[in-house]
Scaffold this active site. Structure first.
Site, PDB file in Angstrom:
ATOM      1  N   HIS A 117       0.598  -1.212   0.230  1.00 14.60           N
ATOM      2  CA  HIS A 117       0.047   0.121  -0.009  1.00 14.60           C
ATOM      3  C   HIS A 117       0.851   1.282  -0.015  1.00 14.60           C
ATOM      4  O   HIS A 117       2.058   1.432   0.705  1.00 14.60           O
ATOM      5  CB  HIS A 117      -0.859   0.141   1.197  1.00 14.60           C
ATOM      6  CG  HIS A 117      -0.235  -0.391   2.468  1.00 14.60           C
ATOM      7  ND1 HIS A 117       0.006  -1.551   2.810  1.00 14.60           N
ATOM      8  CD2 HIS A 117       0.151   0.519   3.490  1.00 14.60           C
ATOM      9  CE1 HIS A 117       0.668  -1.600   4.071  1.00 14.60           C
ATOM     10  NE2 HIS A 117       0.660  -0.317   4.555  1.00 14.60           N
TER      11      HIS A 117
HETATM   12  P1  AMP Z   1       1.781   0.318   7.501  1.00 13.09           P
HETATM   13  O1  AMP Z   1       1.272  -1.000   7.396  1.00 13.09           O
HETATM   14  O2  AMP Z   1       2.549   0.870   8.582  1.00 13.09           O
HETATM   15  O3  AMP Z   1       2.301   1.050   5.977  1.00 13.09           O
HETATM   16  O4  AMP Z   1       0.371   1.437   7.637  1.00 13.09           O
HETATM   17  C1  AMP Z   1      -1.008   0.831   7.665  1.00 13.09           C
HETATM   18  C2  AMP Z   1      -2.089   1.677   7.530  1.00 13.09           C
HETATM   19  O5  AMP Z   1      -3.138   1.276   7.190  1.00 13.09           O
HETATM   20  C3  AMP Z   1      -1.998   2.733   8.738  1.00 13.09           C
HETATM   21  O6  AMP Z   1      -2.046   4.109   8.263  1.00 13.09           O
HETATM   22  C4  AMP Z   1      -3.303   2.271   9.396  1.00 13.09           C
HETATM   23  O7  AMP Z   1      -4.046   3.501   9.905  1.00 13.09           O
HETATM   24  C5  AMP Z   1      -4.136   1.752   8.199  1.00 13.09           C
HETATM   25  N1  AMP Z   1      -4.954   0.735   8.584  1.00 13.09           N
HETATM   26  C6  AMP Z   1      -4.937  -0.018   9.523  1.00 13.09           C
HETATM   27  N2  AMP Z   1      -6.240  -0.919   9.616  1.00 13.09           N
HETATM   28  C7  AMP Z   1      -6.895  -0.364   8.443  1.00 13.09           C
HETATM   29  C8  AMP Z   1      -8.043  -0.724   7.869  1.00 13.09           C
HETATM   30  N3  AMP Z   1      -8.590  -2.079   8.383  1.00 13.09           N
HETATM   31  N4  AMP Z   1      -8.636  -0.449   6.758  1.00 13.09           N
HETATM   32  C9  AMP Z   1      -8.016   0.786   6.125  1.00 13.09           C
HETATM   33  N5  AMP Z   1      -6.724   1.172   6.658  1.00 13.09           N
HETATM   34  C10 AMP Z   1      -6.471   0.713   7.906  1.00 13.09           C
END
Ligand code: AMP
Ligand code: ZN
Length: 201
Positions: A117
């Protein structure tokens, strides 16, 4: 009255759209559920989905997610650099809807969530979900890998070089520093208060 079915013999609950049994998944798989959540989807085409980050760390925080299975940066192949370019380009198209805002586009070196992502995040960092030093440093140190650098690395080396977990932890634990000036606050409440000075509202 019919006798209750023992829980061990009850059929698994189903998802009404696909009628597939709903399996409990680990939290790190949460993005895979969110890419089908109409409340979070902002844009979607045959290659990518752009969703709102569920816990935004700024006023505008989106995640750009490829539809094909790519678990993380390490699993990228050289030929997928074109997909990364497309993800960045599409997020820049979305940014045109927010002309008053400056954005950054990048990846966390050591992500917590599975499925690649790209973060697209406005530089106000004005959000109640931004709470900890780790949150701040994950977007404001070398832990945040700029999308264009990731693409360049993939094209030149055929793989994305990130960092060791120890190096990542060191970056997340670095002293706080404002991203716009030399201010180095002692704690997050002080930083958050200071950030208002940089807002143009
Ligand atoms: P990272 O894996 O550290 O790059 O970041 C994961 C991102 O996903 C963070 O900014 C979270 O706030 C976000 N996040 C966590 N769970 C969900 C979810 N179920 N749906 C959408 N975003 C999410
Ligand atoms: Zn400052």
């Amino acid at each position: 009255m019919a006798a209750a079915t023992p829980s061990s013999k009850r059929p698994a609950p189903t998802d009404s759209s696909s009628l597939k049994p709903v399996k409990k998944t680990h939290w790190s798989q949460g993005l895979l559920a969110s890419i089908n959540d109409p409340n979070l989807i902002v844009e979607s085409d045959d290659r990518i989905v752009i969703i709102k980050d569920k816990y935004p760390k700024a006023r505008h925080h989106f995640l750009v997610i490829p539809k094909i299975n790519i678990p993380n940066l390490k699993s990228l192949k050289r030929e997928q650099s074109e997909l990364l370019r497309y993800m960045e380009d599409q997020s820049k198209v979305l940014a045109t809807k927010y002309p008053q805002n400056e954005f950054k586009y990048g990846y966390h070196a050591i992500p917590s969530m599975s499925q690649l992502h790209l973060h697209m995040i406005s530089q106000d960092f004005d959000s109640p979900c931004l709470k900890t030093k780790r949150h701040w440093n994950s977007f404001n140190t070398r832990y945040f890998l700029d999308s264009s650098e990731v693409i360049r690395c993939l094209e030149e080396r055929g793989m994305v070089v990130t960092m060791t977990p120890i190096a990542g932890e060191k970056l997340l634990d670095m002293p706080l520093k404002c991203h716009k000036c030399i201010y180095s606050p002692q704690n997050m409440p002080k930083l958050k208060q200071h950030l208002y000075k940089h807002l143009n509202n």
